[in-house]
Design an enzyme around this catalytic site. Structure first.
Site, PDB file in Angstrom:
ATOM      1  CG  HIS A 184      -3.336   8.293  -7.827  1.00 24.42           C
ATOM      2  ND1 HIS A 184      -3.277   7.162  -8.590  1.00 24.42           N
ATOM      3  CD2 HIS A 184      -2.377   8.163  -6.884  1.00 24.42           C
ATOM      4  CE1 HIS A 184      -2.324   6.382  -8.137  1.00 24.42           C
ATOM      5  NE2 HIS A 184      -1.750   6.958  -7.113  1.00 24.42           N
ATOM      6  CD  GLU A 421       2.802   0.189  -4.914  1.00 26.28           C
ATOM      7  OE1 GLU A 421       2.054   1.172  -4.986  1.00 26.28           O
ATOM      8  OE2 GLU A 421       3.890   0.128  -5.515  1.00 26.28           O
ATOM      9  NE  ARG A 453      -5.158   3.420  -7.080  1.00 26.08           N
ATOM     10  CZ  ARG A 453      -4.033   3.773  -6.477  1.00 26.08           C
ATOM     11  NH1 ARG A 453      -2.963   3.003  -6.582  1.00 26.08           N
ATOM     12  NH2 ARG A 453      -3.973   4.862  -5.752  1.00 26.08           N
ATOM     13  CB  CYS A 490       2.411   4.717   2.749  1.00 24.82           C
ATOM     14  SG  CYS A 490       2.995   3.836   1.296  1.00 24.82           S
TER      15      CYS A 490
HETATM   16  C1  PEP Z   1      -0.633   2.518  -2.807  1.00 24.67           C
HETATM   17  O1  PEP Z   1      -0.705   1.892  -3.868  1.00 24.67           O
HETATM   18  O2  PEP Z   1      -1.226   2.197  -1.764  1.00 24.67           O
HETATM   19  C2  PEP Z   1       0.170   3.751  -2.736  1.00 24.67           C
HETATM   20  C3  PEP Z   1       0.416   4.371  -1.600  1.00 24.67           C
HETATM   21  O3  PEP Z   1       0.609   4.254  -3.925  1.00 24.67           O
HETATM   22  P1  PEP Z   1      -0.320   5.101  -4.911  1.00 24.67           P
HETATM   23  O4  PEP Z   1      -1.665   5.265  -4.252  1.00 24.67           O
HETATM   24  O5  PEP Z   1       0.366   6.388  -5.150  1.00 24.67           O
HETATM   25  O6  PEP Z   1      -0.376   4.221  -6.118  1.00 24.67           O
HETATM   26 MG    MG Z   2       0.576   2.410  -5.507  1.00 23.09          MG
END
Ligand code: PEP
Ligand code: MG
Length: 532
Positions: A184, A421, A453, A490
């Site tokens: 993030h 997701e 991630r 997104c």
């Molecule tokens: C995603 O998982 O692609 C997403 C947009 O949500 P976040 O990155 O906030 O987990």
């Molecule tokens: Mg996400």
């Protein structure tokens, strides 16, 4: 001035941009996220972090008095005798905070009872120091970073909340020893145009060492010589030119080479971001990450309503997709998320957490229903795995509606959609009672590829061109089309120029991304499909 010779460290690109500056090291940038099983912070580490914070403050102030106070505090922290009275405690299980209070209070008492004015006045500086070290030990209290204008921040990792609390300036950049391009904090760095390199490894670099950070190449050149500096200047000129082209493309609609219109939406994390964005560059907002409004605990209903209302009014009638709280994973929130999970990314996060904490969730639902009066607000549920989770949210929305009715507060019912997701959700999309869906490619990739991630060691595996992921993407697009559900994407993939053909070829015609990426993505859309 630098004590090291030229050396180029290779990491991974996380946010583009080149910066020529000076290394400023912080010891514990990610303190809020203490992984399960990790040792709590030691007093020595907390004192060293506090000293680093004070050094950064001293480097960024031109006020000689302030610098004298800060230097006194730094010297005090580094005095080897300071902890002598509590050595016995430190060797046992006594809490580091307790040992610190014992040690510093002895000193504060001594200073306060001194006959000398100078020492009595210094007691206040020690009380300040007491609070600073306690704040570092408490972890989640870490506040904004105060960095010199040309700082290249070097840290093991950096918490998203701390990134957001900090005022970043144009010549600053971030190099992380660990981290990953899809964590993030890297998403936030790209959105805020703060150049960032992750995974430079366990290097030790003296603070103040000059360096050139290249966020697109993923390199950190230490102690650059004149050849490096000339190359930097040429690269910067090229990037500035690209930036001008992106700015003019951003102002135009997104249209493919064969004339198809593509919807371009924005991802935002804070309301304040909107102040710097021209609404004309987008077709609306495709993702509001509300958990970052919750960084210091859940705001009350009015505070949330105010934030959502301002976003909806900014969009002036265009779509605004607001995602309900997606805490957990690498976004812990004090008093909301569950501590001690062995694998937070596979634990109680997203909608699972909201359903487990209905009182917190209801406040958010009421605030969203109220804000829906102001425009085309859509409510999006994160981390959905089963149709029953959507059914439960719909039931809670009806309850929230009744609560507002009983208080005679105006509201409107929004469309309800989900983030795709979880691979099981992608494969069963037709089983969900939803009005729309948006692919969260960051999480969908990590769960499809079984590669966390936030783990730099496996980040090469999160490759969206893997046949398994491409097939999954295609199935989502086909299922949404068959059901007549509008679909967007997104995740960060929507902001990656090189993957625009992959997304458009799969049939996606709506992409949501940080404002900083809009120009480059619109330029890439305009060249698809290419002649060959
Ligand atoms: C995603 O998982 O692609 C997403 C947009 O949500 P976040 O990155 O906030 O987990
Ligand atoms: Mg996400």
């Amino acid at each position: 001035m630098s004590a090291v010779g030229p050396r180029c460290l290779s990491g991974q690109p996380a946010a583009p941009g080149v910066v020529h500056g000076r290394i400023v090291e912080i010891v514990n940038g990610a303190a809020p996220h203490v992984p399960t099983g990790a040792a709590p912070m030691s007093l020595a580490a907390a004192m060293s972090e506090a000293a680093a914070q004070l050094e950064n403050l001293a480097a960024s102030t031109s006020d000689a008095n302030a610098r004298t106070i800060l230097e006194f505090q730094i010297e005090f922290l580094r005095d080897p005798e300071l902890l002598e009275p509590v050595q016995d405690q430190l060797a046992t299980d006594v809490e580091p905070a307790h040992a610190w209070i014992t040690a510093i209070d002895v000193q504060i008492d001594d200073f306060e009872s001194s006959a000398d004015d100078y020492f009595r006045h210094r007691a206040a500086d020690l009380r300040d120091l007491r609070a600073r070290v306690l704040a570092v030990l408490a972890g989640h209290e870490l506040g904004p970073l105060t960095l010199p204008d040309d700082a290249i921040l070097l840290a093991d990792d950096l918490a998203p909340s701390r990134f957001l609390a900090t005022q970043w300036r144009p010549r600053q950049a971030i190099a992380l020893r660990g981290g990953s391009p899809t964590a993030h904090v890297a998403l936030l760095a790209r959105a805020s145009r703060v150049p960032m390199v992750v995974g430079v490894g366990p290097v030790s670099v003296p603070s103040g060492c000059t360096a050139i950070l290249d966020g697109a190449a993923g390199t950190l050149q230490l102690a650059p010589d004149s050849t490096h500096v000339q190359e930097y200047a040429r690269r910067k000129t090229r990037l500035d030119e690209e930036g001008r082209l992106d700015t003019s493309a951003a102002a135009r609609p997104a249209i493919t080479a064969n004339g198809e219109r593509v919807q371009v939406l924005l991802n935002i994390s804070t309301v304040a971001e909107l102040d710097a964005i021209d609404p004309a560059i987008c077709d609306g907002i495709g993702l509001v990450r509300t958990e970052l409004l919750f960084a210091h605990g859940p705001p009350d209903e009015d505070a949330q309503f105010d934030a959502y209302w301002r976003i909806v009014r900014w969009a002036a009638g265009r779509t605004v997709v607001i995602r309900t709280l997606d805490a957990g994973g690498d976004k812990p929130i004090a008093d909301v998320t569950i501590d001690g999970e062995t694998n937070p990314f596979l634990g109680v996060r997203g909608v699972r957490l909201s359903l487990a904490a209905p009182d917190v969730f209801k406040v958010q639902l009421r605030a969203l229903l109220r804000a829906a009066v102001g425009g085309a607000l859509k409510l999006m549920i994160p981390m959905v795995t089963t149709p029953d989770e959507v059914a439960q949210v719909r039931r809670m929305l009806l309850e929230a509606r009744l609560e507002l009715l009983s208080r005679s507060i105006p509201f409107a019912m929004p469309q309800v959609g989900i983030m795709v997701e979880v691979p099981a959700t992608a494969l069963a999309l037709d089983a969900f009672d939803i009005d729309f869906a948006s692919i969260g490619s960051n999480d969908l990739l990590q769960y499809t590829m079984a590669a966390a991630r936030d783990n730099q060691a496996v980040s090469a595996l999160t490759d969206p061109t893997h046949l398994g992921f491409v097939r999954l993407l295609q199935q989502i697009v086909d299922r949404a089309a068959a059901r007549g559900i509008s679909l967007s994407l997104c995740g960060d993939l929507a902001a990656q120029v090189q993957h625009v053909p992959l997304l458009l070829s799969a049939g996606l015609r709506s992409l949501s991304m940080p404002a900083a990426s809009v120009g480059a993505i619109k330029r890439a859309i305009a060249t698809w499909p290419s002649a060959e």
